[in-house]
Design a protein around this motif. Structure first.
Motif, PDB file in Angstrom:
ATOM      1  N   SER A  59       0.788  -1.257   0.022  1.00 29.57           N
ATOM      2  CA  SER A  59       0.025   0.061  -0.041  1.00 29.57           C
ATOM      3  C   SER A  59       1.064   1.282   0.004  1.00 29.57           C
ATOM      4  N   PHE A  60       0.524   2.614  -0.064  1.00 28.87           N
ATOM      5  CA  PHE A  60       1.076   3.616  -0.106  1.00 28.87           C
ATOM      6  C   PHE A  60       1.260   4.252   1.392  1.00 28.87           C
ATOM      7  N   GLU A  61       0.742   3.717   2.259  1.00 32.18           N
ATOM      8  CA  GLU A  61       0.774   3.910   3.813  1.00 32.18           C
ATOM      9  C   GLU A  61       1.013   2.571   4.492  1.00 32.18           C
ATOM     10  N   PRO A  62       2.166   2.776   5.430  1.00 26.27           N
ATOM     11  CA  PRO A  62       2.564   1.456   6.331  1.00 26.27           C
ATOM     12  C   PRO A  62       1.510   0.985   6.966  1.00 26.27           C
ATOM     13  N   GLU A  63       0.413   1.642   7.576  1.00 26.11           N
ATOM     14  CA  GLU A  63      -0.490   1.063   8.386  1.00 26.11           C
ATOM     15  C   GLU A  63      -1.387   0.313   7.533  1.00 26.11           C
ATOM     16  N   ASP A  64      -1.807   0.834   6.388  1.00 25.66           N
ATOM     17  CA  ASP A  64      -2.576  -0.067   5.366  1.00 25.66           C
ATOM     18  C   ASP A  64      -1.990  -1.286   5.032  1.00 25.66           C
ATOM     19  N   ALA A  65      -0.684  -1.323   4.617  1.00 24.14           N
ATOM     20  CA  ALA A  65      -0.126  -2.419   4.196  1.00 24.14           C
ATOM     21  C   ALA A  65       0.062  -3.535   5.273  1.00 24.14           C
ATOM     22  N   VAL A  66       0.145  -3.329   6.353  1.00 26.98           N
ATOM     23  CA  VAL A  66       0.052  -4.218   7.552  1.00 26.98           C
ATOM     24  C   VAL A  66      -1.476  -4.489   7.606  1.00 26.98           C
ATOM     25  N   GLU A  67      -2.312  -3.776   7.577  1.00 31.34           N
ATOM     26  CA  GLU A  67      -3.520  -4.349   7.702  1.00 31.34           C
ATOM     27  C   GLU A  67      -4.032  -5.406   6.505  1.00 31.34           C
ATOM     28  N   ILE A  68      -3.314  -4.980   5.412  1.00 27.47           N
ATOM     29  CA  ILE A  68      -3.848  -5.884   4.180  1.00 27.47           C
ATOM     30  C   ILE A  68      -2.965  -7.007   4.178  1.00 27.47           C
ATOM     31  N   ALA A  69      -1.770  -7.127   4.871  1.00 34.27           N
ATOM     32  CA  ALA A  69      -1.009  -8.192   5.115  1.00 34.27           C
ATOM     33  C   ALA A  69      -1.753  -9.251   6.267  1.00 34.27           C
ATOM     34  N   CYS A  70      -2.364  -8.587   7.244  1.00 36.81           N
ATOM     35  CA  CYS A  70      -2.835  -9.392   8.307  1.00 36.81           C
ATOM     36  C   CYS A  70      -4.231  -9.958   7.602  1.00 36.81           C
ATOM     37  N   ARG A  71      -4.913  -9.303   6.696  1.00 37.60           N
ATOM     38  CA  ARG A  71      -5.915 -10.008   5.978  1.00 37.60           C
ATOM     39  C   ARG A  71      -5.633 -10.987   5.059  1.00 37.60           C
TER      40      ARG A  71
END
Length: 108
Positions: free
Chosen positions: A74-86
Motif C-alpha cells: 500500500s501507499f501507507e505503512p499502516e494500510d500495508a500491515v492491515e492488508i497483510a493481516c487480512r
C-alpha cells in the motif's frame, strides 16, 4: 493482532434467541495471533519521478498447528500491515504436530 479496533472475524453475531454466535472461522481455528515480521519502503521510478509504497510481511497463527502468512502492499505503512493481516488469515495452512507439540523455538 495489535489493532485497537476489532477484526471482522472477532465480532460475534447475535441470533434471534439473543445468544452470541461464534463465527465459524473462530470456531475452526481458535484464538488467532499475528506478528509483523517486516515493513519495507519500496521506491519505483516513474515518468513523474519516484513513487514510494510500503510492503509488509505478517505471520499469524493459533499456536495449535494452524498458521498463515501474508504480504500486503500500500501507499501507507499502516494500510500495508492491515492488508497483510487480512492475507495471512486468508492464506492458512495446517502443520501436523508431533506428540501434540508445536515449534520449540522462535522463528523471528
Amino acid at each position: 493482532g495489535s489493532d485497537d479496533k476489532p477484526l471482522e472475524s472477532d465480532v460475534s453475531a447475535i441470533d434471534q434467541s439473543g445468544q452470541s454466535v461464534v463465527p465459524p472461522n473462530r470456531l475452526a481455528h481458535g484464538d488467532w495471533g499475528e506478528l509483523v515480521v517486516r515493513t519495507d519502503r519500496v521506491r519505483k521510478m516513474w515518468r513523474g519521478g519516484r513513487i514510494e509504497s510500503y510492503r509488509s510481511l505478517v505471520i499469524g497463527g493459533n499456536l495449535n498447528g494452524c498458521g498463515g502468512f501474508g504480504i500486503g502492499k500500500s501507499f501507507e505503512p499502516e494500510d500495508a500491515v492491515e492488508i497483510a493481516c487480512r492475507m495471512a488469515r486468508r492464506n492458512i495452512f495446517f502443520v501436523d504436530r508431533y506428540r501434540n507439540r508445536g515449534l520449540t523455538r522462535d522463528l523471528v
